[in-house]
Structures are given as C-alpha cells and as structure tokens.
Design an enzyme around this catalytic site. Structure first.
Site, PDB file in Angstrom:
ATOM      1  N   HIS A   1       0.773  -1.097   0.109  1.00  0.00           N
ATOM      2  CA  HIS A   1       0.081  -0.029   0.076  1.00  0.00           C
ATOM      3  C   HIS A   1       0.676   1.215   0.031  1.00  0.00           C
ATOM      4  O   HIS A   1       2.107   1.035  -0.025  1.00  0.00           O
ATOM      5  CB  HIS A   1      -1.077  -0.006   1.158  1.00  0.00           C
ATOM      6  CG  HIS A   1      -0.322  -0.006   2.573  1.00  0.00           C
ATOM      7  ND1 HIS A   1       0.424   0.888   3.027  1.00  0.00           N
ATOM      8  CD2 HIS A   1      -0.389  -0.932   3.575  1.00  0.00           C
ATOM      9  CE1 HIS A   1       0.650   0.788   4.187  1.00  0.00           C
ATOM     10  NE2 HIS A   1       0.391  -0.706   4.607  1.00  0.00           N
TER      11      HIS A   1
ATOM     12  N   HIS B   1       4.306   1.383   1.862  1.00  0.00           N
ATOM     13  CA  HIS B   1       5.219   0.556   1.576  1.00  0.00           C
ATOM     14  C   HIS B   1       5.770   1.418   0.089  1.00  0.00           C
ATOM     15  O   HIS B   1       7.313   1.338   0.028  1.00  0.00           O
ATOM     16  CB  HIS B   1       5.025  -1.015   0.917  1.00  0.00           C
ATOM     17  CG  HIS B   1       4.162  -1.547   2.096  1.00  0.00           C
ATOM     18  ND1 HIS B   1       2.746  -1.911   1.923  1.00  0.00           N
ATOM     19  CD2 HIS B   1       4.602  -2.194   3.225  1.00  0.00           C
ATOM     20  CE1 HIS B   1       2.499  -2.746   3.148  1.00  0.00           C
ATOM     21  NE2 HIS B   1       3.580  -2.663   3.790  1.00  0.00           N
TER      22      HIS B   1
ATOM     23  N   CYS C   1       3.549  -8.913  16.550  1.00  0.00           N
ATOM     24  CA  CYS C   1       4.888  -8.477  16.455  1.00  0.00           C
ATOM     25  C   CYS C   1       5.915  -9.555  16.362  1.00  0.00           C
ATOM     26  O   CYS C   1       7.191  -9.324  15.787  1.00  0.00           O
ATOM     27  CB  CYS C   1       5.296  -7.790  17.878  1.00  0.00           C
ATOM     28  SG  CYS C   1       4.156  -6.377  18.220  1.00  0.00           S
TER      29      CYS C   1
ATOM     30  N   CYS D   1       0.412  -5.720  24.763  1.00  0.00           N
ATOM     31  CA  CYS D   1       1.389  -5.200  23.694  1.00  0.00           C
ATOM     32  C   CYS D   1       1.394  -3.589  23.500  1.00  0.00           C
ATOM     33  O   CYS D   1       0.195  -3.397  23.118  1.00  0.00           O
ATOM     34  CB  CYS D   1       1.269  -6.187  22.525  1.00  0.00           C
ATOM     35  SG  CYS D   1       2.136  -5.495  21.092  1.00  0.00           S
TER      36      CYS D   1
ATOM     37  N   HIS E   1      -0.077  -3.686  19.582  1.00  0.00           N
ATOM     38  CA  HIS E   1      -1.476  -4.180  19.122  1.00  0.00           C
ATOM     39  C   HIS E   1      -2.637  -4.094  20.137  1.00  0.00           C
ATOM     40  O   HIS E   1      -3.608  -4.324  19.861  1.00  0.00           O
ATOM     41  CB  HIS E   1      -1.166  -5.498  18.644  1.00  0.00           C
ATOM     42  CG  HIS E   1      -0.271  -6.027  17.619  1.00  0.00           C
ATOM     43  ND1 HIS E   1       1.073  -6.076  17.621  1.00  0.00           N
ATOM     44  CD2 HIS E   1      -0.665  -5.977  16.237  1.00  0.00           C
ATOM     45  CE1 HIS E   1       1.493  -6.281  16.166  1.00  0.00           C
ATOM     46  NE2 HIS E   1       0.583  -6.145  15.505  1.00  0.00           N
TER      47      HIS E   1
HETATM   48  N1  MSP Z   1       9.361  -7.178   7.597  1.00  0.00           N
HETATM   49  C1  MSP Z   1       9.621  -6.221   8.351  1.00  0.00           C
HETATM   50  C2  MSP Z   1      10.920  -5.521   7.992  1.00  0.00           C
HETATM   51  C3  MSP Z   1      12.165  -6.203   8.248  1.00  0.00           C
HETATM   52  S1  MSP Z   1      13.382  -5.304   7.706  1.00  0.00           S
HETATM   53  C4  MSP Z   1      14.583  -6.160   7.986  1.00  0.00           C
HETATM   54  C5  MSP Z   1       8.470  -5.230   8.328  1.00  0.00           C
HETATM   55  N2  MSP Z   1       7.693  -5.239   7.220  1.00  0.00           N
HETATM   56  S2  MSP Z   1       6.138  -4.337   6.871  1.00  0.00           S
HETATM   57  O1  MSP Z   1       5.688  -4.779   5.607  1.00  0.00           O
HETATM   58  O2  MSP Z   1       5.525  -4.149   8.048  1.00  0.00           O
HETATM   59  O3  MSP Z   1       6.894  -2.984   6.577  1.00  0.00           O
HETATM   60  C6  MSP Z   1       7.270  -1.865   7.373  1.00  0.00           C
HETATM   61  C7  MSP Z   1       7.426  -0.758   6.444  1.00  0.00           C
HETATM   62  O4  MSP Z   1       6.601  -0.373   5.616  1.00  0.00           O
HETATM   63  C8  MSP Z   1       7.581   0.369   7.609  1.00  0.00           C
HETATM   64  O5  MSP Z   1       8.889   0.689   8.247  1.00  0.00           O
HETATM   65  C9  MSP Z   1       7.705   1.428   6.338  1.00  0.00           C
HETATM   66  O6  MSP Z   1       8.609   1.506   5.510  1.00  0.00           O
HETATM   67  C10 MSP Z   1       6.575   1.118   5.479  1.00  0.00           C
HETATM   68  N3  MSP Z   1       5.264   1.323   5.794  1.00  0.00           N
HETATM   69  C11 MSP Z   1       4.078   0.535   6.070  1.00  0.00           C
HETATM   70  N4  MSP Z   1       2.899   1.551   6.772  1.00  0.00           N
HETATM   71  C12 MSP Z   1       3.419   2.739   6.546  1.00  0.00           C
HETATM   72  C13 MSP Z   1       2.714   3.777   6.722  1.00  0.00           C
HETATM   73  N5  MSP Z   1       1.393   3.962   7.180  1.00  0.00           N
HETATM   74  N6  MSP Z   1       3.609   4.999   6.475  1.00  0.00           N
HETATM   75  C14 MSP Z   1       4.740   5.155   5.890  1.00  0.00           C
HETATM   76  N7  MSP Z   1       5.259   3.821   6.106  1.00  0.00           N
HETATM   77  C15 MSP Z   1       4.885   2.599   6.492  1.00  0.00           C
HETATM   78  O7  MSP Z   1       8.251  -4.304   9.204  1.00  0.00           O
END
Ligand code: MSP
Length: 659
Positions: free
Chosen positions: A18, A21, A129, A143, A146
């Site tokens: 989304h 990401h 988590c 947590c 969550h």
């Molecule tokens: N798999 C772990 C990361 C491991 S890195 C060694 C993870 N994955 S995740 O799919 O949850 O991705 C998290 C990341 O997605 C956030 O750190 C950010 O980069 C991005 N984002 C997800 N939602 C977001 C927002 N609402 N706003 C901005 N970025 C966000 O954590």
C-alpha cells in the site's frame, strides 16, 4: 569511486503493498537516483520478508502452503515497483538459498564468538509482533503495538548476548550524531538504551512450534527468530561473506519507518558488532502516512492504493507529492485534495507555467533555437546567484534526507524565475527590438530551467527527462541519469546546448480541475454521474430560515473547487461595444495573459489599472459578452459608486492561489 548503497525494509508478504510501502520504496528510489546523478556507484535493494508465524497463518487462511503463498505475494511486490517508476537494482527474498546460507554463517560466527547461549526463558509473546516483551515493556499488561494481551510462553531457547553491547552502542550513537536521523529518533533510541528495559535477545523458535524458518546451524531442533533472519538480508543480498559486492557496497544506508526503529537501531548494530562487521552509515527514519489522521488499515477501508494514485494523477506528480508533503521524520496526512492542491500550485502553476511561458517565447522570438547569452544586469546576476544557492541547498538537504525542504529550496528558484520573466518582460524587449537583451534573458531562463530539471530527475524521472529533451538535451531513454556531476552543475549556469533545437511548449503538468475530480469520484462511488457543482443542502430546516443564511451551505470541497487567484493587469481598455465593461488582459502566471471582461468601467479608468493586482475566479465557464470572450471574473466588493476591486495588500507572484 564513491559508493552509495540504499535499502528499504524487506516487506512482510502477509498483505498487499500500500501507500506506506510505496512511500519508503519511492524515497529509496529517489535517493538512489540522486546519488547516481552525483556520479556515485549506487546499489538500491528492496525485497520481501517471508518467514515466521504470521506467514504460516496467512497461508493457512488462503488454503495454500507457505511456499505457494510467499511466491504469490512476493511477486506482487516485485511487479509493483517498476510500475511505480522504481528502478531497484536487486530484490532479495528471505527464502532465497543465498540468504539462508548467509544467515547460517552469520549465526555461526556470533555463536563462535561466544555471544549465543542456551537458556530457559519465560516471556510475554505477541504473535502480531512475533516477539517477546518484557514486563516493563508492556503497557497495562498489553502489547504496546497491538493493544492485545500477549501469551505467556516458557521454553528453552537460544539467546544473543545483546546486553553486552548496549553500553558500547550508546557511546557509538553519542559519538556519531547522524548515525540515526532525524534527531528525534536518535533521542528515542538513546532513551531506550538508558531505560534499562533492553535485555538479551531470544533468537530461536523451537521447531515444535514453528518450522517455517531458517534452521540454526548449531541445533537442528530450532529455527532462527524472524527479525534476526530478516536484518541479515542487507548483507546477504551483497553476497556476504565472500561476494565482491559486499566489499564494494558495504556499509550502506537504511530507510525505515518509525515502527521498526528498535530492530534497526539496536538489534542490527549489536549483531554487526558481534560478527565483527562495520556498522551501516545512516539509519533514515520516517513517520507514518495517515489518512484523515488515522492509521491506514484494511478494516477501516482507508488503505490508499499507490498504483491507483499514480494512474489517476500521473506517477511523477504522485512521487513529487509524497516527497514534498511529508516532512521526513514526522507523520503526514494523505488526501487527494492535498495531492490535487500540490499538483495545481507547484507543478501546473509554478513549474509547468515557467516551462510553457519560456518555451513559447523561445519558439516565437528565437525560432526554438537555444539562444546564447550571459548575465549582464544586476537582475541577471541575482538570478544566477539564486540558482547556485538554491541548487546547493537542494543538494545539501537531499543528501541529509530532508526532501520536503530540498524541494522547497528548489521552488524558491522556480518562483523567482517566474518573477524574472515578469520583470524582464521578454515580449516587451521583442516589441522594442532589443534582440540581444531578449536572447540573454531567455538564455538565462533556459539555463536555470535546465538546472531545475537536473535536480528533479531523482524525484520525477519521466517528467524531468521530458523537460530536458524540451531544452534540447540529448537524453537516452534507458534510465541513464542526466548528469554524473550534479554537484559541479550547481556552480555555474553552464551546460545549456546553445543552438540546439528546443521543443515547443507542452502542457507538462495539466491543471486538475478539483470540481471535475470530485464529480468523477462521486460518480465512481455512487455508480452514477452526479454534478460536482450540486450544492449539498445538509439541513433543510436551516434553509427554511433563509433570512439569516441567504445561500445554502456548501461543502468545503465545493469551496475548494473554485480556482481563485491573484493576477497582474497587463492591459486595460474600454469594451468597444459596451460602456460599462472594461476589457482586461491579466497575467495569472500562465503562458499568455487571460482576457476578462469586467463591469467596472464606471468606477475605474483603464490606465489606472495597468500594473495593478486583482483577485479573480478563473474556472468559471468562459462566456462571450458583446462579441468578446471573458475567461473568468474579477472580484469586487460594494455596490454602485462604492464598487471596489479586491487587491492583496502587498504584491504577490502573479497566479498566486487565494486560499
Ligand atoms: N518485515 C519487516 C521489516 C524487516 S526489515 C529487515 C516489516 N515489514 S512491513 O511490511 O511491516 O513493512 C514496514 C515498513 O513499511 C515501514 O517501516 C515503512 O517503511 C513501510 N510502511 C508501512 N506502513 C506505513 C505507513 N502507514 N506510512 C509510512 N510507511 C509505512 O516491518
């Protein structure tokens, strides 16, 4: 040659990509392009994180094996990026054999260093988590992420002696102020380290509980904890330990959001230290994108689809908006109104108009050949100096991950260039036959516009390429950066190809009519076409007492759909066939002044109006009045003798929106 290695988090494959990401990955793409323009040997990595309980659960829900499931969703991430203009060099998956081998080697190294021990542990485990929480870390027994009650699990596991390295890490962060940036996150990590809440890290899961993971090299009854596995992607993708790319690109920089600050700022540096490897250069941490001040979530139905935004508003405009709107480090709110606002104000109005005005004049006065010229007057020298300063600021701010401020610095130049067009008035020079001066002004404008496009390639690769082609630059279409020496480009106005063929003006960033946009959205929602101008009568009773509120209430969106702007009157004369009307030619910063007829002839003499600023509505349907078209309406207040024009109390750039 200097190298630059940038990574995004590897995303979980339990949900579709989304806006969040996409943001991180677009920023990484922009950083990688920026460093390529600086001539650095650059590598940009993204990928997917595919082990752990969550994946097993998500796969089960879909009736798939974990393998089938991760292949499918990882593919969606991999396919999305090029469609968002993202040019990652590598894509790592934690299920890649190379990654698994690297993780096992890393574990063995840390084990051999005596930093892994076996012990009994009881802890509060949050499945969301995928980690244990200590008593101290829980908030009211829940947590903190969550807000659910974790399960108390007691089992034998392997532990990484993280606590041994915490005092060293604190010293390191204190001695290296930009190791974690922006500052607020550095402070957060220091507070974490000083709180005493951090302990050793449990890095295994018994296979009796979880099999979807990488086996520990020293105990086949256990798999590796997902975070320990995942963080190693940053070096496994470089072929660590033996691959030449590790020596070439490490240490690199990471880009993450604040949700995963701790694993990146605490686990990862201590893991690297234990394995005897150099630490990363910078951890760049950004905030969240919110929608109407709430976190995006599937259940709230407010998840923004980046592809949809890119398709509807243009990929480059969308990318620009994301970098310009979010102050890196803070949260930002996403809304289509804000996106349209930026497109109209910054791109259509400021940048697009500059390009179209100057290219139109280059076509008209120089037969589209880039003219020769050099700074002659005080104004020329001032604009050249501003160009150099704006670029230097841009470079400095961008390098330090301050993207919004970097773009703002560049827009100071864009707006100054529009003013320079107004003040130097090339059309007047042409009229007066001052050919040399005219060429010089156009040369300076085109040279500065080229610098702007060079800077913007990192953010808007397609549009910047088109802009450079319009300026007669030869640009291959294979993703090659337009320069390898952006830093040197900042020093002078040189670089423009004198004599080259410039393109005719084009509508680079078309204005988006918010009213039409709204109508489209409404139609999409209602499944039927509605008029965006339809007034929403919200409360009939209030309307009944219409004396106090003579006009029905309108929504804010309808108000925002009015294109209200300030313009400078360039010409004024009486309408040949109507006594009460004046024919005004008003500069709103568009390619040509706009003709508006106004019923103020009884109150204002035409000659008194030239040079004055007025306020007007621009998106009224054009109307022919006594044989002449009127494209907008000038705003006045008062009646009869007291009819007065509305004017800003100080001069503002022509075309400034009224908000
Ligand atoms: N798999 C772990 C990361 C491991 S890195 C060694 C993870 N994955 S995740 O799919 O949850 O991705 C998290 C990341 O997605 C956030 O750190 C950010 O980069 C991005 N984002 C997800 N939602 C977001 C927002 N609402 N706003 C901005 N970025 C966000 O954590």
């Amino acid at each position: 040659m200097k190298t630059f290695y940038i990574t995004t988090p590897i995303y979980y494959v339990n949900a579709n990509p989304h806006l969040g990401h996409a943001y991180t990955t677009i920023v990484a793409d922009a950083m990688s392009r920026f460093h390529r323009c600086l001539g650095e040997d650059t590598l940009f990595l993204t990928g997917t994180d595919e082990h752990g309980d969550k994946i097993v659960q998500a796969a089960e829900k879909r009736g798939l094996t974990p393998r089938q499931f991760v292949d499918e969703i990882s593919g969606r991430f991999r396919d999305l990026w090029p469609r968002l203009g993202i040019a990652n060099d590598r894509f790592v998956r934690t299920t890649d054999e190379e990654h698994k081998r690297a993780v096992q080697k890393f574990l063995q190294k840390v084990y051999d260093a005596g930093d892994i021990y076996f012990g009994e542990f009881g802890g509060h485990y949050c499945y969301g988590c995928e980690r244990f929480y200590t008593e101290k870390e829980l908030e009211n027994g829940l947590c903190p992420q969550h807000l659910t009650k974790p399960d108390f699990i007691s089992e034998k596991n392997y532990f990484f002696r993280m606590s041994k390295y915490l005092p060293w890490l604190r010293e390191y962060i204190l001695a290296n102020p930009d190791f974690i940036r922006p500052e607020r996150y550095r402070a957060e990590v220091l507070a974490m380290l000083e709180s005493g809440a951090l302990e050793d890290l449990c890095i295994s899961r018994p296979k009796t509980r979880l099999t979807w993971g990488i086996e520990l090299p020293f105990d086949s009854n256990y798999v590796c904890y997902v975070w320990f596995d995942a963080l190693i992607n940053y070096i496994s993708a470089l072929g660590w330990p033996d691959g030449p790319d590790f020596a070439r690109y490490w240490p690199g920089e990471h880009l993450v959001a604040k949700d995963i600050l701790k694993p990146h700022a605490v686990f990862w540096p201590t893991m690297l230290k234990s394995a005897g490897l150099p630490l990363y250069r910078h951890l760049n941490v950004h905030g969240y994108w919110l929608v109407r001040d709430t976190k995006m979530s599937k259940s709230l139905g407010n998840v923004v689809d980046p592809l949809d935004m890119g398709q509807r508003y243009g990929l480059d405009a969308f990318r620009y908006f994301l970098l310009r709107e979010m102050h890196f480090g803070s949260d930002a709110s996403f809304s289509e109104e804000a996106l349209v606002g930026r497109i109209n104000a910054d791109l259509a109005n400021d940048l697009g108009n500059l390009y179209s005005r100057v290219l139109t004049m280059t076509a008209k006065f120089c037969a589209s050949r880039i003219p020769e010229g050099m700074a002659q007057t005080e104004a020329d020298r001032a604009i050249a100096e501003l160009c150099a300063t704006a670029m230097e600021n841009y470079l400095q701010l961008f390098r330090n991950a301050r993207f919004a401020q970097a773009l703002e610095a560049l827009w100071e130049l864009v707006r100054a260039l529009n003013k320079y067009v107004d003040s130097e008035a090339p059309w007047a020079l042409a009229k007066a036959g001052q050919q040399e001066r005219l060429k010089c002004v156009l040369h300076i404008l085109l040279a500065c516009m080229r610098k702007v496009a060079l800077c913007l390639w990192a953010v808007m690769p397609k549009a910047a390429r088109a802009m450079l082609v319009q300026l007669g630059e030869e640009m291959p279409d294979d993703g090659t950066p337009p320069t390898r020496d952006l830093a040197a480009e900042a020093g002078s106005l040189a670089g423009l190809r004198v004599g080259a063929q410039a393109a005719p003006a084009s509508n680079l960033f078309p204005r988006i009519d918010p009213a039409a946009q709204m109508a489209e959205q409404e139609a999409a929602v209602a499944g039927a076409s509605k008029s965006a101008q339809k007034v929403q009568v919200k409360d009939e009773k209030r309307l009944a007492g219409a004396a106090a509120a003579p006009l029905p209430e309108i929504s804010f969106d309808i108000f925002k759909s009015l294109d209200l702007r300030v313009g400078t009157v360039r010409e004024a004369e009486r309408h040949p066939k109507a006594d009460r009307l004046l024919r005004l030619l008003i500069d709103f910063g568009e390619a040509e002044p706009r003709q508006i007829l106004s019923g103020i002839a009884e109150y204002y003499a035409p000659e008194d109006l030239v040079g004055r600023q007025v306020c007007a509505v621009l998106n009224l349907a054009p109307r022919k009045i006594r044989g002449l078209m009127s494209c907008g309406m000038v705003l006045t207040a008062g009646e009869g003798e007291r009819c007065r024009l509305l004017t800003p109390d100080e001069t503002v750039p022509a075309g400034s929106p009224i908000t």
